[in-house]
Motif scaffolding. Structure first.
Motif, PDB file in Angstrom:
ATOM      1  N   VAL A   1       0.748  -1.021   0.077  1.00  0.00           N
ATOM      2  CA  VAL A   1       0.024   0.082   0.098  1.00  0.00           C
ATOM      3  C   VAL A   1       0.668   1.157   0.043  1.00  0.00           C
ATOM      4  O   VAL A   1       0.552   2.535  -0.869  1.00  0.00           O
ATOM      5  CB  VAL A   1      -0.998   0.134   1.277  1.00  0.00           C
ATOM      6  N   SER A   2       1.963   1.270   0.859  1.00  0.00           N
ATOM      7  CA  SER A   2       2.883   2.529   0.863  1.00  0.00           C
ATOM      8  C   SER A   2       3.215   2.813  -0.669  1.00  0.00           C
ATOM      9  O   SER A   2       3.564   3.973  -1.032  1.00  0.00           O
ATOM     10  CB  SER A   2       4.110   2.156   1.822  1.00  0.00           C
ATOM     11  N   LEU A   3       3.557   1.701  -1.491  1.00  0.00           N
ATOM     12  CA  LEU A   3       4.105   1.879  -2.656  1.00  0.00           C
ATOM     13  C   LEU A   3       3.002   2.541  -3.622  1.00  0.00           C
ATOM     14  O   LEU A   3       3.086   3.331  -4.516  1.00  0.00           O
ATOM     15  CB  LEU A   3       4.676   0.748  -3.575  1.00  0.00           C
ATOM     16  N   VAL A   4       1.736   2.000  -3.363  1.00  0.00           N
ATOM     17  CA  VAL A   4       0.453   2.587  -4.123  1.00  0.00           C
ATOM     18  C   VAL A   4       0.467   4.123  -4.199  1.00  0.00           C
ATOM     19  O   VAL A   4       0.109   4.839  -4.787  1.00  0.00           O
ATOM     20  CB  VAL A   4      -0.928   1.902  -3.556  1.00  0.00           C
TER      21      VAL A   4
ATOM     22  N   GLY B   1       9.759 -10.702  -2.505  1.00  0.00           N
ATOM     23  CA  GLY B   1       8.715  -9.555  -2.658  1.00  0.00           C
ATOM     24  C   GLY B   1       7.504 -10.041  -3.130  1.00  0.00           C
ATOM     25  O   GLY B   1       7.457 -11.560  -3.377  1.00  0.00           O
ATOM     26  N   GLY B   2       6.444  -9.315  -3.033  1.00  0.00           N
ATOM     27  CA  GLY B   2       5.261  -9.630  -3.295  1.00  0.00           C
ATOM     28  C   GLY B   2       4.383  -9.610  -2.332  1.00  0.00           C
ATOM     29  O   GLY B   2       4.858  -9.787  -1.290  1.00  0.00           O
ATOM     30  N   CYS B   3       2.994  -9.272  -2.616  1.00  0.00           N
ATOM     31  CA  CYS B   3       2.145  -9.219  -1.583  1.00  0.00           C
ATOM     32  C   CYS B   3       1.504 -10.601  -1.164  1.00  0.00           C
ATOM     33  O   CYS B   3       1.724 -11.708  -2.128  1.00  0.00           O
ATOM     34  CB  CYS B   3       1.008  -8.414  -1.815  1.00  0.00           C
TER      35      CYS B   3
ATOM     36  N   ASP C   1      -7.382  -6.285  -1.137  1.00  0.00           N
ATOM     37  CA  ASP C   1      -7.069  -4.739  -0.850  1.00  0.00           C
ATOM     38  C   ASP C   1      -6.139  -3.752  -1.397  1.00  0.00           C
ATOM     39  O   ASP C   1      -6.500  -2.858  -1.652  1.00  0.00           O
ATOM     40  CB  ASP C   1      -6.335  -5.009   0.876  1.00  0.00           C
ATOM     41  N   LEU C   2      -4.970  -4.477  -2.029  1.00  0.00           N
ATOM     42  CA  LEU C   2      -3.986  -3.797  -2.922  1.00  0.00           C
ATOM     43  C   LEU C   2      -4.745  -3.535  -4.020  1.00  0.00           C
ATOM     44  O   LEU C   2      -4.665  -2.097  -4.329  1.00  0.00           O
ATOM     45  CB  LEU C   2      -2.868  -4.560  -3.036  1.00  0.00           C
TER      46      LEU C   2
END
Ligand SMILES: *Cc1c(COP(=O)(O)O)cnc(C)c1O
Length: 222
Positions: free
Chosen positions: A107-110, A139-141, A148-149
């Motif tokens: 989310v911070s990168l969004v 990496g990766g959600c 959510d992302l």
């Protein structure tokens, strides 16, 4: 002189294999080949450009910035994809330089990307990177966070192209590609960035729309 495969030959060979995999899977949609040029010098990249290839991938903002601006004045229709982990403080450079980002995973990168896209008026398609093997070092959600992302990305105006993954090494990628494909369907996403030099044919069979191929085009990395 020993026989050395020319980049144009390697490129043609990969494309033939892609076509064959697509036809076996009865697919007639476009499948994009991203030539992963990370760690390669400009002079190694140029022959692929001269052979007509135009989509390339890098995994570091700084490296891409040092290599591509010059090449792009020569080959204006190049499309550059970011496939590596992206720090939020590099969002401005990334939005300026790249035509797609395959590593949107938090989310911070969004927030950072959305702010820059607005500022620059440049809305580039992003793939949500999924940690498909639930590996702590990757990496990766998390799979459970995709919804959510995705929602936050859309709400922020980021064009979401699809899902991306790098499956665990040393085991068959098939179940991971199949799972990513299923997840994309579940979330109504069309793009699937999956498959590298060793497994792009398997990925195509399972629905990849973008394959990311490095060593099979450029030779082994040091
Ligand atoms: C390096 C890299 C690739 C290409 O891997 P090869 O095995 O050289 O084809 C693809 N995707 C990502 C994210 C990479 O970092």
């Amino acid at each position: 002189m020993p026989h050395i495969d020319q980049p144009s030959e390697l490129l043609r060979n990969i494309k033939l294999k892609m076509d064959k995999a697509a036809s076996l899977a009865r697919r007639d949609d476009d499948i994009h080949l991203i030539a992963i040029s990370k760690t390669r010098e400009v002079e190694e990249i140029r022959p692929l450009l001269q052979a007509g290839h135009r989509i390339f991938g890098e995994n570091r903002v700084q490296e891409a910035e040092s290599k591509w601006p010059d090449l792009r004045t020569e080959f204006r229709d190049v499309k550059l994809h970011m496939v590596g982990q992206l720090q939020s403080n590099k969002a401005a450079q990334a939005v300026r330089l790249f035509d797609a980002i395959h590593s949107l995973d938090r989310v911070s990168l969004v927030k950072a990307l959305a702010k820059e896209m607005k500022q620059q008026g440049r809305y580039i398609p992003c793939f949500l990177q999924v940690n498909i093997g639930e590996e702590s070092q990757k990496g990766g959600c998390e799979i459970g966070n995709i919804a959510d992302l995705l929602e936050k990305s859309k709400a922020s105006g980021i064009p979401v192209a699809g899902l991306m993954c790098v499956p665990p090494t040393g085991v068959s990628p098939t179940p991971y590609f199949a799972l990513l494909s299923q997840l994309a369907k579940t979330h109504g996403l069309r793009g699937l960035s999956m498959g590298m030099s060793g497994d792009f044919e398997t990925a195509i069979k399972l629905g990849a729309t973008h394959v990311r191929v490095g060593t099979a085009l450029f030779g082994a990395r040091d």
